[in-house]
Motif scaffolding. Structure first.
Motif, PDB file in Angstrom:
ATOM      1  N   CYS A  32     126.333 -17.183 -39.913  1.00 30.31           N
ATOM      2  CA  CYS A  32     126.650 -16.373 -38.724  1.00 30.31           C
ATOM      3  C   CYS A  32     126.041 -14.983 -38.795  1.00 30.31           C
ATOM      4  O   CYS A  32     126.075 -14.245 -37.811  1.00 30.31           O
ATOM      5  N   CYS A  72     129.336 -20.788 -46.885  1.00 32.08           N
ATOM      6  CA  CYS A  72     128.197 -19.919 -47.173  1.00 32.08           C
ATOM      7  C   CYS A  72     128.465 -19.109 -48.449  1.00 32.08           C
ATOM      8  O   CYS A  72     129.614 -18.851 -48.796  1.00 32.08           O
ATOM      9  N   CYS A 117     132.191 -17.820 -48.437  1.00 31.22           N
ATOM     10  CA  CYS A 117     132.983 -17.886 -47.201  1.00 31.22           C
ATOM     11  C   CYS A 117     133.035 -19.329 -46.712  1.00 31.22           C
ATOM     12  O   CYS A 117     132.014 -20.022 -46.670  1.00 31.22           O
ATOM     13  N   CYS A 168     134.338 -20.971 -41.395  1.00 28.28           N
ATOM     14  CA  CYS A 168     134.001 -21.876 -40.298  1.00 28.28           C
ATOM     15  C   CYS A 168     133.105 -23.007 -40.784  1.00 28.28           C
ATOM     16  O   CYS A 168     132.616 -22.977 -41.913  1.00 28.28           O
TER      17      CYS A 168
HETATM   18  S1  SF4 Z   1     128.953 -19.020 -40.875  1.00 24.97           S
HETATM   19 FE1  SF4 Z   1     129.926 -17.039 -41.214  1.00 24.97          FE
HETATM   20  S2  SF4 Z   1     132.105 -17.408 -40.877  1.00 24.97           S
HETATM   21 FE2  SF4 Z   1     131.114 -19.416 -41.074  1.00 24.97          FE
HETATM   22  S3  SF4 Z   1     131.375 -19.900 -43.267  1.00 24.97           S
HETATM   23 FE3  SF4 Z   1     129.382 -18.899 -43.052  1.00 24.97          FE
HETATM   24  S4  SF4 Z   1     129.759 -16.703 -43.419  1.00 24.97           S
HETATM   25 FE4  SF4 Z   1     131.727 -17.703 -43.046  1.00 24.97          FE
END
Ligand code: SF4
Ligand code: SF4
Length: 646
Positions: free
Chosen positions: A76, A62, A54, A57
């Motif tokens: 998150c 991540c 992901c 953000c």
């Molecule tokens: S913190 Fe959450 S939304 Fe941000 S990149 Fe990591 S998994 Fe994705």
């Protein structure tokens, strides 16, 4: 460039001799291709393949490791289910947006026609315009085509806004299907609204219920299938003409060594329509002759190619993986690109030859291409300007480097729903009768792209052959259609390759066992045909012996298509694996759980022979449920897997 021919040589990359010949040239001359770049990407990221990376953000990026000892959550706190669902929803929104924005461009053109501001476009199908006006509640009485075009365009623009409760074209679906959408909160409202809402919901900290995210993704895909794409198809028919059966040719052999060759690549027919008109301009034809050419030859690639093939019979040079190879014939003066599926690599390949690449839409510019901004109000003038550039480039061709490797293969296209129903005498009843009698066991839509992870066209053609030889009618769109055309499956004589039942129906009607329904947005013709059959029989689409397949898909648009097809009640088999396998919950939902909700599921099977067995079993189960003669699904043997991903 530093090419690396991956795998065990270029014959592994494609089933087609025109591709082999060009890959041999690429190898000899050190020209890089898509397969070289795929090899250089190995190993590709395992997290991304599973869908568990992901970068939504900047607390990330991540990666979560659902099957190992690595992190189970992103910064998150999002787990694999949330991350896979968000990624899938965003892919669907990107695909739906691409199709729907294409629809918007055609809609704006209808509006320009309505305002009398186009020097080239007109209402070509007044009857279809009037039928659409009725569907949209626009009073057509006493209005000219131009007045009606303007009024309908205004009304359809609401489909992109937020005042709608339901997209009007979705009411073409059977009542039972619409009730399913109501019950699940997936009835599409507005095209832009659903897409924007995906982006909102998948922002960090908004929708964190993976089922809820995916239900909205379904709604978004439905806003493509029964909204944006359907608008693109319907209005293209209104403006450019209803496709009717037409004979043409396909493969690199459609390029001509004695002519100025112009290749039309992308998806939107607006520009290609005027290029067809400009290429027939007597002054430009005379100029081509003056430069030593016999004439001006147009050829298509990808779905712009399908659009002009369907309506004008313009021959097709190839599908997605042929775009670089086409330039390597040394015979292409100009490649005109609009948007979607055009690899940025084409301008690099073009530098090795005299080929000019001209980009035409302000939303799709390409480094290394000359940009001529397309304005539908001045269509013909711009079309002539571009064709002139191709003619002027003819003298830069290097004859010793021209290599057109094969003879073209004949194919038929132009099977709009109206044309199919016309061939059946204006009603689906003869098709229903053939299905009831078991002459035709069912019908399958084979759609979608090429993907260099699968030997080019193998998935499409083998699946098609297995289905038609078992009396299953195949309808095709997009690059799948081009693949089957190259394989000689789209001529009436291919009825000999079909089983006895399908073969005899095709021979009686003089049609191929594989019908070309058009471009990627024209997958909506499959929806309309399925809905017409279901409405005719008074059942839901999910009750019919139908299936879909995307054996070699690569594009986000295909993710949207697959989703709206399943949510419309049609079981769909994917050849390449979507990035969802990091969430077993989501895999289970898409391959099993959707059955109870939408009456259809996805399956993933890269081997076309095994995919054919899955589809045949599904069709026989549906026949049995309808009380029709059916083969025991379990008696259809599942072959050993032979094809896996590259
Ligand atoms: S913190 Fe959450 S939304 Fe941000 S990149 Fe990591 S998994 Fe994705
Ligand atoms: S089928 Fe796929 S690759 Fe081919 S034109 Fe359509 S989206 Fe692009």
């Amino acid at each position: 460039m530093s090419p690396v021919i991956h795998g065990n040589g270029y014959k592994k990359n494609s089933i087609n001799s025109d591709a082999w010949a060009m890959l041999e040239i690429a190898h000899r001359e050190g020209i890089e291709t898509v397969w070289d770049r795929l090899a250089k990407q190995q190993p590709q990221c395992g997290y991304c393949n599973l869908g568990t990376s992901c970068r939504i953000c900047s607390m990330g990026p991540c990666r979560v490791d659902p099957f190992g000892d690595g992190p189970q959550k992103g910064v998150c706190g999002a787990d694999a289910d949330i991350i896979v669902a968000r990624n899938l929803a965003r892919a669907i929104a990107a695909g739906a947006s691409a199709h729907s924005d294409h629809g918007r461009d055609i809609l704006e053109t209808l509006h320009i026609v309505g305002e009398g501001k186009s020097n080239v476009y007109k209402v070509s199908e007044p009857e279809k315009l009037r039928a659409l006006a009725v569907e949209y509640g626009v009073d057509a009485d006493g209005k000219s085509d131009q007045e009606l075009a303007k009024e309908l365009a205004w009304e359809m623009m609401e489909d992109y806004g937020m005042r709608r409760k339901k997209l009007p074209l979705a009411s073409r679906a059977p009542q039972m299907r619409q009730e399913t959408w109501e019950k699940t909160g997936t009835y599409p409202r507005g095209v832009d609204r659903e897409n924007v809402e995906v982006l909102h919901r998948t922002h960090m900290g908004v929708d964190n219920d993976w089922v809820n995210i995916l239900l909205h993704a379904v709604r978004t895909a439905l806003s493509d299938g029964w909204g944006g794409s359907m608008i693109a198809t319907e209005l293209s028919d209104v403006l450019f003409g209803l496709p009717k059966p037409v004979s043409s040719h396909v493969n690199l052999g459609v390029l001509r060594s004695d002519s100025v060759n112009i290749v039309l690549h992308g998806h939107n027919p607006m520009l290609s329509e005027v290029i067809v008109a400009a290429s027939q301009d007597p002054e430009l034809v005379a100029l081509a002759k003056e430069k030593g050419a016999q004439g001006i030859n147009l050829a298509g690639l990808c779905c712009t190619g399908n659009e002009v093939l369907m309506r004008k019979g313009i021959p097709m040079a190839g599908n997605h993986l042929m775009q670089e190879l086409c330039i390597m014939t040394g015979a292409v003066e100009l490649m005109i690109v609009d948007y979607q599926c055009i690899m940025p690599a084409v301008t690099e390949t073009a530098k090795c030859y005299h080929t000019k690449v001209i980009s035409t839409f302000d939303k799709a510019k390409f480094p290394g291409a000359e940009h001529i901004s397309f304005d539908p109000g001045r269509g013909l003038e711009i079309g002539k300007q571009i064709v002139r550039k191709a003619i002027e480039n003819f003298s830069n061709r290097v004859p010793e480097r021209v290599h057109i490797p094969v003879e073209p293969v004949p194919m038929m296209a132009g099977f709009s729903v109206e044309a199919i129903l016309g061939a059946l005498g204006g009603t689906p009843q003869p098709l229903v009768d053939a299905i009831v009698a078991g002459q035709i066991r069912g019908a399958v839509g084979i759609v979608g792209c090429n993907n260099p992870k699968i030997k080019q066209d193998l998935g499409h053609t083998e699946l098609t052959k297995r289905l038609i030889e078992n009396d299953i009618l195949v309808v095709v769109t997009g690059c799948a259609a081009v693949a089957d055309g190259k394989a000689g499956l789209m001529v009436p004589e291919a009825a000999d390759l079909a089983g006895p039942g399908l073969g005899s129906v095709c021979k009686a009607l003089g049609i191929p066992p594989v019908l070309h329904l058009g471009s990627c947005v024209d997958n909506t013709r499959i929806l309309v045909l399925a809905a017409a059959l279901a409405n005719h029989l008074g059942v839901d689409i999910s009750a019919l012996p139908l299936a879909g397949a995307a054996p070699e898909w690569y594009s986000e648009k295909a993710v949207s298509i697959g989703t709206y097809v399943v949510a419309s009640g049609i079981y769909t088999v994917l050849g390449t694996a979507p990035p969802i396998f990091g969430s077993l919950n989501i895999v289970k939902l898409l391959t099993e759980g959707l059955e109870d909700v939408f009456g259809a599921t996805f399956a993933v099977e890269p081997d076309p022979n095994r995919a054919a067995t899955l589809i045949r079993r599904h069709i026989e189960r549906k026949r049995a449920s309808l009380g029709l003669s059916a083969i025991d699904p379990e008696s259809i043997a599942m072959p050993e897997a032979e094809l896996t991903f590259v």
